[in-house]
Write a protein that holds these residues in place. Structure first.
Motif, PDB file in Angstrom:
ATOM      1  N   LEU A  38       0.895  -1.290   0.104  1.00  0.00           N
ATOM      2  CA  LEU A  38      -0.082  -0.025  -0.189  1.00  0.00           C
ATOM      3  C   LEU A  38       0.853   1.258   0.077  1.00  0.00           C
ATOM      4  O   LEU A  38       2.046   1.412   0.704  1.00  0.00           O
ATOM      5  N   PHE A  47      -8.754   2.992  -2.393  1.00  0.00           N
ATOM      6  CA  PHE A  47      -8.352   2.065  -1.544  1.00  0.00           C
ATOM      7  C   PHE A  47      -9.496   1.882  -0.477  1.00  0.00           C
ATOM      8  O   PHE A  47      -9.955   0.991  -0.029  1.00  0.00           O
ATOM      9  N   VAL A  83      -1.706  -4.432  -1.957  1.00  0.00           N
ATOM     10  CA  VAL A  83      -2.793  -4.104  -2.807  1.00  0.00           C
ATOM     11  C   VAL A  83      -2.358  -4.829  -4.211  1.00  0.00           C
ATOM     12  O   VAL A  83      -1.358  -4.849  -4.661  1.00  0.00           O
ATOM     13  N   ALA A  95      -7.076  -6.211  -2.179  1.00  0.00           N
ATOM     14  CA  ALA A  95      -6.256  -5.801  -1.007  1.00  0.00           C
ATOM     15  C   ALA A  95      -6.357  -6.910   0.100  1.00  0.00           C
ATOM     16  O   ALA A  95      -7.246  -7.524   0.198  1.00  0.00           O
TER      17      ALA A  95
END
Lengths: 188, 188
Positions: A38, A47, A83, A95
């Protein structure tokens, strides 16, 4: 976007250093998809909207996100938020987080946990869920965990069984208490 | 013993700041027992030997213990390792860890977990197990967790049910993978 925005939550070299399974090798051939840690800038790549597929997320400001991100990043190898990016659309489409818990037992061991697995509805059927589970499971092993666990509802049992996760006979219960009206930060 | 040895793994004021249940209030009246954060000096008070009642611990040097202790202490409010001390014998007789996991979901929430609950065989029957579970459960709530969970074998179900923990229907499975020959630290 500032230079800070491209900060990864853990060292990206970790994903290159280990062999993390056949699904990862296959995904590396796909130029339209990429697996990576991430980034702070993933706030702008959907996200949190993706996590909204999993459970309630609420309104999180970019500042709040960055603060939580930095605390996780600076927790000495505890949080491996990972991710899958659609590199053409520049969006987060999958994710999950590998949580590495430090123990004193078993020679100051690590226990690994798999948390918050989610794939965008638009990308289902591409085995991206299996892909991210396999990658993070192999990462937990590579980082030295003695075991890795996940909490699972009845509907997902078959999915995780296929990936090597199983109930240990007589030792497979999650018990919980839900607290009303949580605060967002410790009241200290 | 150096001054460093008396370092607590988290701020002891946290245990005084909140009301943590009737069992804690009762224990406070008992001058021969004390609940407090793990100290670095508890290496010499039988902390690891006590964990040996729970599972294998192995040979951990004082230096290894201190290193793990400091990493946990410096992980931004993640590890609340808590002990019950026999103040007369100056020994650790009970222990458990509250693990506070940072999330992005639910407004950057905390999820609490109860880990490694153990009481010395010489002190069983005094409800010290219930005491430490109740204290850490209330602490998880006070620190703002939206839920608190624990993994439980079948034999301990009744014990934890009495303390308010329950299976959520259709969502109470722990799945796991055990890895052979773990290393003690990430291979980085």
């Amino acid at each position: 976007m500032t230079a800070d925005d491209e900060v990864p939550i853990y060292d990206p070299e970790i994903l290159k250093k280990f062999h993390l399974g056949e699904r990862h090798e296959t995904l590396k051939q796909d130029e339209s998809l990429c697996v990576r840690p991430l980034y702070m800038s993933d706030y702008g790549r959907g996200f949190l909207e993706l996590l909204g597929e999993l459970t309630q997320v609420g309104n999180i400001s970019e500042e709040q996100f960055q603060e939580q991100f930095n605390l996780m990043k600076n927790s000495h190898g505890t949080y491996y938020c990972t991710v899958i990016i659609d590199t053409i659309k520049d969006r987060v489409v999958g994710a999950s987080t590998l949580l590495m818990e430090r123990k004193f037992i078993r020679g100051c061991a690590w226990r690994a946990r798999l948390e918050d697995v989610v794939v965008s509805p638009d990308y289902r059927g591409k085995q991206l869920g299996k892909c991210i589970v396999e990658i993070l499971t192999n990462l937990g092993k590579a980082l030295g965990a003695y075991k890795m666990t996940l909490d699972c509802n009845d509907k997902m049992l078959t999915f995780y069984n296929q990936l090597g996760y199983a109930k240990e006979p007589g030792n497979a219960n999650v018990l919980s208490i839900r607290f009303p009206a949580p605060t967002l930060e410790p009241k200290l």
